[in-house]
Design a protein around this motif. Structure first.
Motif, mmCIF file in Angstrom:
data_model
loop_
_atom_site.group_PDB
_atom_site.id
_atom_site.type_symbol
_atom_site.label_atom_id
_atom_site.label_comp_id
_atom_site.label_asym_id
_atom_site.label_seq_id
_atom_site.Cartn_x
_atom_site.Cartn_y
_atom_site.Cartn_z
ATOM 1 N N GLY A 170 0.649 -1.115 -0.205
ATOM 2 C CA GLY A 170 -0.025 -0.138 -0.009
ATOM 3 C C GLY A 170 0.750 1.298 0.120
ATOM 4 N N VAL A 171 0.477 2.257 0.752
ATOM 5 C CA VAL A 171 1.282 3.637 0.885
ATOM 6 C C VAL A 171 2.413 3.351 1.596
ATOM 7 N N ALA A 172 3.480 3.643 0.936
ATOM 8 C CA ALA A 172 4.785 3.740 1.443
ATOM 9 C C ALA A 172 5.228 4.966 2.231
ATOM 10 N N GLY A 173 4.663 5.985 1.852
ATOM 11 C CA GLY A 173 5.009 7.316 2.060
ATOM 12 C C GLY A 173 4.315 8.224 1.311
ATOM 13 N N PHE A 174 4.123 9.527 1.679
ATOM 14 C CA PHE A 174 3.413 10.449 1.093
ATOM 15 C C PHE A 174 3.889 11.858 1.735
ATOM 16 N N VAL A 175 3.517 12.883 0.943
ATOM 17 C CA VAL A 175 3.899 14.375 1.239
ATOM 18 C C VAL A 175 2.310 15.061 0.942
ATOM 19 N N VAL A 176 2.370 16.276 1.912
ATOM 20 C CA VAL A 176 1.231 16.865 1.630
ATOM 21 C C VAL A 176 1.871 18.426 1.378
ATOM 22 N N LEU A 177 1.541 19.001 0.322
ATOM 23 C CA LEU A 177 2.010 20.269 -0.037
ATOM 24 C C LEU A 177 0.941 21.427 0.102
ATOM 25 N N ASP A 178 1.372 22.818 0.569
ATOM 26 C CA ASP A 178 0.605 23.656 0.587
ATOM 27 C C ASP A 178 1.082 24.737 -0.618
ATOM 28 N N MET A 179 0.412 25.109 -1.535
ATOM 29 C CA MET A 179 1.172 25.872 -2.454
ATOM 30 C C MET A 179 0.311 27.472 -2.419
ATOM 31 N N ARG A 180 -0.192 27.950 -1.229
ATOM 32 C CA ARG A 180 -0.747 29.030 -1.063
ATOM 33 C C ARG A 180 0.036 29.881 -0.312
ATOM 34 N N GLY A 181 -0.131 31.282 -0.653
ATOM 35 C CA GLY A 181 0.370 32.289 0.467
ATOM 36 C C GLY A 181 1.655 32.757 0.465
ATOM 37 N N LEU A 182 2.220 33.271 1.185
ATOM 38 C CA LEU A 182 3.761 33.764 1.323
ATOM 39 C C LEU A 182 4.476 32.401 1.443
ATOM 40 N N LEU A 183 3.955 31.547 2.080
ATOM 41 C CA LEU A 183 5.098 30.383 2.399
ATOM 42 C C LEU A 183 4.558 29.400 1.237
ATOM 43 N N ALA A 184 4.168 29.680 0.169
ATOM 44 C CA ALA A 184 3.790 28.882 -1.057
ATOM 45 C C ALA A 184 5.127 27.849 -1.143
ATOM 46 N N GLY A 185 4.724 26.665 -1.024
ATOM 47 C CA GLY A 185 6.002 25.737 -1.229
ATOM 48 C C GLY A 185 6.168 25.210 0.273
ATOM 49 N N TYR A 186 5.162 24.767 0.984
ATOM 50 C CA TYR A 186 5.311 24.392 2.248
ATOM 51 C C TYR A 186 4.874 22.902 2.319
ATOM 52 N N ILE A 187 5.885 22.358 2.748
ATOM 53 C CA ILE A 187 5.840 20.664 2.918
ATOM 54 C C ILE A 187 5.232 20.604 4.170
ATOM 55 N N GLN A 188 3.960 20.288 4.255
ATOM 56 C CA GLN A 188 3.126 20.311 5.525
ATOM 57 C C GLN A 188 3.094 19.104 6.033
ATOM 58 N N VAL A 189 3.299 17.775 5.483
ATOM 59 C CA VAL A 189 3.426 16.822 5.990
ATOM 60 C C VAL A 189 4.550 15.811 5.103
ATOM 61 N N LEU A 190 5.513 15.171 5.877
ATOM 62 C CA LEU A 190 6.108 14.124 5.049
ATOM 63 C C LEU A 190 6.292 12.873 6.075
ATOM 64 N N CYS A 191 5.476 11.690 5.608
ATOM 65 C CA CYS A 191 5.444 10.476 6.359
ATOM 66 C C CYS A 191 5.729 9.381 5.557
ATOM 67 N N VAL A 192 6.474 8.546 6.328
ATOM 68 C CA VAL A 192 7.030 7.268 5.634
ATOM 69 C C VAL A 192 6.740 6.198 6.599
ATOM 70 N N ARG A 193 6.192 5.175 5.913
ATOM 71 C CA ARG A 193 5.735 3.772 6.911
ATOM 72 C C ARG A 193 7.009 3.232 7.595
#
Length: 152
Positions: free
Chosen positions: A49-72
């Protein structure tokens, strides 16, 4: 990541591992982050299944924020985290000169990884999420917005 099974597995991955245990992440909040249409979610999968994932926020002044990095847990130390960050950077640098990520003050291993990949500390957010622990804001940059805008 749009399939229910992948989202469910990702919620468990977050809520059953650090740093999210210490930060008090609930399944409901994790579900909202992983299904928010304003954020970009990307997963790497293997036979389990899911081995890992990232969640990005590309909005606002901090556009390019890696909000979540998770690896099983059984995939940690195998390069998935580094590969996900490199992939996220390539995505971010198409639209922003800066990539940002926060790391909890108690998460020394993650901080070493991020700094090894070129992220530099830019600020401390004192007790942002829970008492007794800070969030460290890190940045990897290709230059200021004013210069990035000229190349677009």
């Amino acid at each position: 990541m749009t399939d229910a099974a992948g989202i469910s597995q990702s919620v468990r991955m977050m809520t059953e591992s650090e740093p999210w245990i210490t930060l008090g992440l609930t399944p409901d909040v994790a579900q909202k982050v992983l299904t928010d249409p304003a954020r970009e979610q990307y997963a790497v999968r293997d036979a389990d299944g899911v081995a890992g994932f990232v969640v990005l926020d590309m909005r606002g002044l901090l556009a390019g924020y890696i909000q979540v990095l998770c690896v099983r847990s059984d995939c940690r130390g195998s390069g998935f985290g580094s590969a996900l960050i490199r992939w996220a950077e390539a995505r971010i640098f198409r639209d922003s000169p800066n990539a940002f990520i926060c790391v909890s003050s108690f998460n020394a291993g993650a901080r070493r990884l991020y700094e090894r990949l070129g992220f530099q500390p830019v600020g401390v957010l004192r007790e942002l999420i829970v008492p007794g622990y800070d969030e460290l804001l890190l940045r990897k940059t290709r230059g200021p917005w004013s210069e990035f805008s000229k190349t677009r």
